[in-house]
Design an enzyme around this catalytic site. Structure first.
Site, PDB file in Angstrom:
ATOM      1  N   ARG A  75     -11.668 -42.080  10.512  1.00 37.75           N
ATOM      2  CA  ARG A  75     -11.431 -42.328   9.085  1.00 37.75           C
ATOM      3  C   ARG A  75     -10.666 -43.639   8.870  1.00 37.75           C
ATOM      4  NH1 ARG A  75     -11.174 -40.073   3.944  1.00 37.75           N
ATOM      5  NH2 ARG A  75     -12.368 -38.204   4.512  1.00 37.75           N
ATOM      6  N   HIS A  89     -10.958 -38.003 -14.000  1.00 40.22           N
ATOM      7  CA  HIS A  89     -10.964 -36.633 -13.477  1.00 40.22           C
ATOM      8  C   HIS A  89     -11.383 -35.692 -14.604  1.00 40.22           C
ATOM      9  CE1 HIS A  89      -9.889 -33.232 -10.978  1.00 40.22           C
ATOM     10  NE2 HIS A  89      -9.222 -32.724 -11.999  1.00 40.22           N
ATOM     11  N   GLY A 115      -1.422 -39.349  -3.815  1.00 38.47           N
ATOM     12  CA  GLY A 115      -1.731 -37.913  -3.940  1.00 38.47           C
ATOM     13  C   GLY A 115      -3.153 -37.682  -4.405  1.00 38.47           C
TER      14      GLY A 115
HETATM   15  C1  GRF Z   1     -17.306 -37.063 -13.254  1.00 39.43           C
HETATM   16  O1  GRF Z   1     -17.168 -35.887 -14.025  1.00 39.43           O
HETATM   17  C2  GRF Z   1     -15.977 -37.462 -12.703  1.00 39.43           C
HETATM   18  O2  GRF Z   1     -14.888 -37.138 -13.540  1.00 39.43           O
HETATM   19  C3  GRF Z   1     -15.915 -36.630 -11.453  1.00 39.43           C
HETATM   20  O3  GRF Z   1     -17.209 -36.710 -10.911  1.00 39.43           O
HETATM   21  C4  GRF Z   1     -18.127 -36.825 -12.005  1.00 39.43           C
HETATM   22  C5  GRF Z   1     -19.015 -37.988 -11.708  1.00 39.43           C
HETATM   23  O4  GRF Z   1     -20.220 -37.775 -12.365  1.00 39.43           O
HETATM   24  N1  GRF Z   1     -14.926 -37.168 -10.546  1.00 39.43           N
HETATM   25  P1  GRF Z   1     -21.425 -38.837 -12.111  1.00 39.43           P
HETATM   26  O5  GRF Z   1     -21.705 -38.842 -10.634  1.00 39.43           O
HETATM   27  O6  GRF Z   1     -20.942 -40.171 -12.618  1.00 39.43           O
HETATM   28  O7  GRF Z   1     -22.559 -38.297 -12.941  1.00 39.43           O
END
Ligand code: GRF
Length: 198
Positions: free
Chosen positions: A63, A107, A141
């Site tokens: 990684r 998020h 985090g």
């Molecule tokens: C979004 O809901 C984002 O918040 C989450 O993953 C999703 C990505 O969707 N982290 P996409 O791949 O852009 O359609």
């Protein structure tokens, strides 16, 4: 302001960023899309003539080597900011320290509630009445960085994870692009816990 977008999935958020960047007076342009796997996002970006960098974890010894390659490839584009839009890998210490306070994530929940990779399902399972989306700076985090913006999405009784996530994504596409445009134009101020766009 040059922006690098990182994705792993269907690329709907990435596509929304590309749409805004294509505008004549956009304060940012997307100079590259970085993915950790073959995905719809990579196909969509390539189809629109955007550089696509694919870095699979399995192609590296470990990684740390992957994180180093990721850091170097992204740095080559000289981005002002990086936007993780559904990027499903945790970014390593080298990447985070190279781009401190310049990584913006979306998020699909109202942090600090329901962090992690299943925020939509967790809010639904918990019986929450309102969830939403959070745009925040990425720190060491998981979904704990300073919050830049949030927007609510009401959960309806017959929602499934899919129907709820699609409604959240519709809100994300607007909130994330607005925040990225504002940050590209005016920067962001943070003390590591709180952040605001001047
Ligand atoms: C979004 O809901 C984002 O918040 C989450 O993953 C999703 C990505 O969707 N982290 P996409 O791949 O852009 O359609």
């Amino acid at each position: 302001t040059p922006i690098v977008v990182m994705a792993s999935g269907t690329g709907s958020l990435m596509s929304a960023l590309l749409d805004v960047a294509a505008g004549d007076d956009s304060p940012f342009d997307v100079v590259a899309v970085v993915v950790d796997r073959d995905c719809r996002a990579a196909e969509l970006a390539a189809a629109r003539g955007v550089d696509v960098v694919t870095l699979r974890l399995r192609d590296f010894a470990d990684r740390a080597a992957w994180d180093q390659a990721l850091t170097e490839r992204v740095a080559d584009y000289g981005p002002g900011y990086i936007v993780t839009a559904g990027f499903m890998k945790i970014l390593g210490e080298q990447f985070l320290s190279r781009f401190t306070a310049r990584i913006i994530n979306s998020h699909p929940a109202l942090l600090p509630a329901f962090p992690g990779a299943h925020g939509v399902a967790d809010a639904l399972a918990y019986g929450a009445k309102v969830t939403g989306t959070t745009v925040h700076l990425v720190d060491a985090g998981v979904d704990t960085g300073p919050i830049l913006a949030q927007a609510p999405v009401v959960i309806s009784p017959d929602d499934t994870e899919t129907t709820l996530h699609e409604r959240i994504k519709a809100v994300e596409r607007v909130l994330l692009t607005d925040v990225v445009a504002a940050v590209a134009a005016r920067g962001v101020v943070t003390d590591g816990r709180k952040a605001y766009i001047p």
